[in-house]
Motif scaffolding. Structure first.
Motif, mmCIF file in Angstrom:
data_model
loop_
_atom_site.group_PDB
_atom_site.id
_atom_site.type_symbol
_atom_site.label_atom_id
_atom_site.label_comp_id
_atom_site.label_asym_id
_atom_site.label_seq_id
_atom_site.Cartn_x
_atom_site.Cartn_y
_atom_site.Cartn_z
ATOM 1 N N ASP A 55 0.885 -1.170 0.000
ATOM 2 C CA ASP A 55 0.000 0.000 0.000
ATOM 3 C C ASP A 55 0.919 1.216 0.000
ATOM 4 O O ASP A 55 1.246 1.771 1.039
ATOM 5 N N GLU A 74 1.073 4.424 -0.618
ATOM 6 C CA GLU A 74 0.825 5.703 0.046
ATOM 7 C C GLU A 74 0.868 5.572 1.564
ATOM 8 O O GLU A 74 1.553 6.327 2.256
ATOM 9 N N ASN A 75 0.121 4.617 2.092
ATOM 10 C CA ASN A 75 0.054 4.465 3.548
ATOM 11 C C ASN A 75 1.316 3.825 4.123
ATOM 12 O O ASN A 75 1.669 4.076 5.281
ATOM 13 N N TYR A 126 3.863 6.626 4.650
ATOM 14 C CA TYR A 126 3.325 7.498 5.703
ATOM 15 C C TYR A 126 3.509 6.851 7.085
ATOM 16 O O TYR A 126 4.008 7.483 8.022
ATOM 17 N N ARG A 138 3.358 6.923 -7.943
ATOM 18 C CA ARG A 138 3.221 8.288 -7.434
ATOM 19 C C ARG A 138 2.546 8.305 -6.060
ATOM 20 O O ARG A 138 2.560 9.327 -5.368
ATOM 21 N N ARG A 139 1.992 7.183 -5.665
ATOM 22 C CA ARG A 139 1.404 7.084 -4.323
ATOM 23 C C ARG A 139 2.462 7.278 -3.238
ATOM 24 O O ARG A 139 2.162 7.661 -2.111
ATOM 25 N N HIS A 156 2.416 10.923 -2.618
ATOM 26 C CA HIS A 156 1.230 11.329 -1.851
ATOM 27 C C HIS A 156 1.415 11.045 -0.367
ATOM 28 O O HIS A 156 1.070 11.873 0.488
ATOM 29 N N GLY A 157 1.943 9.856 -0.059
ATOM 30 C CA GLY A 157 2.153 9.487 1.344
ATOM 31 C C GLY A 157 3.188 10.359 2.019
ATOM 32 O O GLY A 157 3.046 10.735 3.188
ATOM 33 N N LYS A 165 1.667 13.885 2.625
ATOM 34 C CA LYS A 165 0.702 13.792 3.720
ATOM 35 C C LYS A 165 1.417 13.784 5.072
ATOM 36 O O LYS A 165 1.011 14.473 6.009
#
Length: 348
Positions: free
Chosen positions: A197, A199-200, A203, A233-234, A237-238, A241
């Motif tokens: 996952d 993005e997450n 993060y 690209r995620r 994003h992560g 964020k």
């Protein structure tokens, strides 16, 4: 021809006749009845002996040819071309690139799948056309397909799936398919989904190291915007964020430049190995102390990064490879998000 006597076809079996032919020929090779360069019964002889249609024989021979088990010689017939490592389970392992961590996944898969399998590794270099050709050419030749879907657009952006890729993958029976790294809702029902996952993951991993990260004045993510092997690209994003939520000063660069302007209190997050090497070299040349003056976190762990004391945020590639193998061995559907962790070392 004497070889025909070794072929066994069970009229009462529910196994398709073409598959029985394949299994019988492979069995006879494994026990030594058929040897290298030996001519096997012709399609006509097979058809007459077992009262089977030519289409059935041709389908079996086509699959054996795709597996490089038999070879056609024009005007003469078919001959045995492989007598070693004939396996009951044939697996196609499709990877977008052969990086050290992808190779780690593959090696752990091999170590766990056992000796009763033949695994063919194919690299498609994030190229949609090459991937489609490989899949189309081999879709009938394997019992299982393990696929890592990562593709690039014409402007070198990352995309997990394309419409043509999805259409091609859908032609494979779901119970033969294992997807690694990425998942797609329209492909629900496949035998295995072992995914990140993106993005997450970044993060949560950075949040795990927040206390140390906050000691730095600026966090710089080095994200290759136009790489031959583009990254999701995620990840961006992560990262954004994380920085916005914790009010961190941050910057995103596309690479580590030569003669980089380094400042005490910078923390760099690198993705590509070339950027990591260039950065470490410049840190040493500028006589900064790694881990206090300048911090480094690298994406995806390798043995070399462990040796150099580089902090990483990384997927557990061992789990990814082992789980894929166990799914095939147990023939049990499973969907698993692979662990992604911060591994702290001297560079943070």
């Amino acid at each position: 021809m004497d070889l025909i006597k070794h072929i066994k076809i069970d009229e009462n079996s529910r196994v398709p006749k073409y598959q029985q032919i394949i299994d019988s020929i492979i069995h006879n090779i494994s026990v030594g009845n058929f040897t290298m360069d030996q001519k096997i019964p012709s399609i006509n002889m097979f058809s007459e002996e077992f009262y089977l249609s030519r289409d059935t024989i041709e389908k079996a021979y086509s699959i054996l040819k795709e597996r490089n088990i038999i070879t056609p010689i024009r005007g003469k017939g078919y001959y045995i071309s492989r007598t070693t490592l004939i396996s009951k389970v044939n697996i196609l392992f499709l990877v977008n690139k052969l990086s050290s961590y992808k190779l780690k996944t593959y090696n752990h898969f091999l170590n766990n799948i056992g000796g009763n399998s033949l695994v063919d590794l194919q690299i498609y270099h994030c190229d949609e056309t090459l991937f489609l050709n490989l899949l189309d050419k081999n879709k009938s030749a394997y019992d299982y397909f393990v696929i890592m879907p990562h593709f690039k657009t014409e402007d070198l952006k990352h995309v997990s799936f394309t419409d043509k890729v999805i259409e091609s993958i859908k032609k494979i029976q779901r119970e033969k398919l294992i997807i690694l790294d990425n998942v797609k809702p329209v492909l629900d029902g496949v035998l295995g989904e072992i995914y990140q996952d993106f993005e997450n993951d970044i993060y949560n991993a950075l949040t795990e190291g927040l206390a140390k990260i906050k000691k730095y004045k600026k966090v710089v993510l080095v994200y290759p915007d136009k790489s031959v092997y583009p990254y999701p690209r995620r990840i961006l994003h992560g990262f954004r964020k994380f920085c916005v939520e914790h009010k961190l000063d941050f910057e995103i660069l596309d690479k580590i430049y030569d003669d980089m302007i380094l400042k005490k209190g910078d923390l760099f997050i690198t993705i590509e190995e070339t950027d990591l090497v260039n950065l470490v070299r410049q840190v040493r040349e500028d006589e900064y102390k790694l881990g206090s003056d300048i911090g480094i976190i690298s994406y995806n762990d390798t043995d070399l990064k462990e040796l150099l004391g580089i902090t990483v945020i990384s997927t557990d590639f061992k789990v990814m490879g082992e789980t894929a193998a166990h799914i095939i061995l147990n023939k049990k559907k499973e969907k698993l998000k692979v662990p992604f962790n911060l591994i702290e070392r001297e560079s943070l």
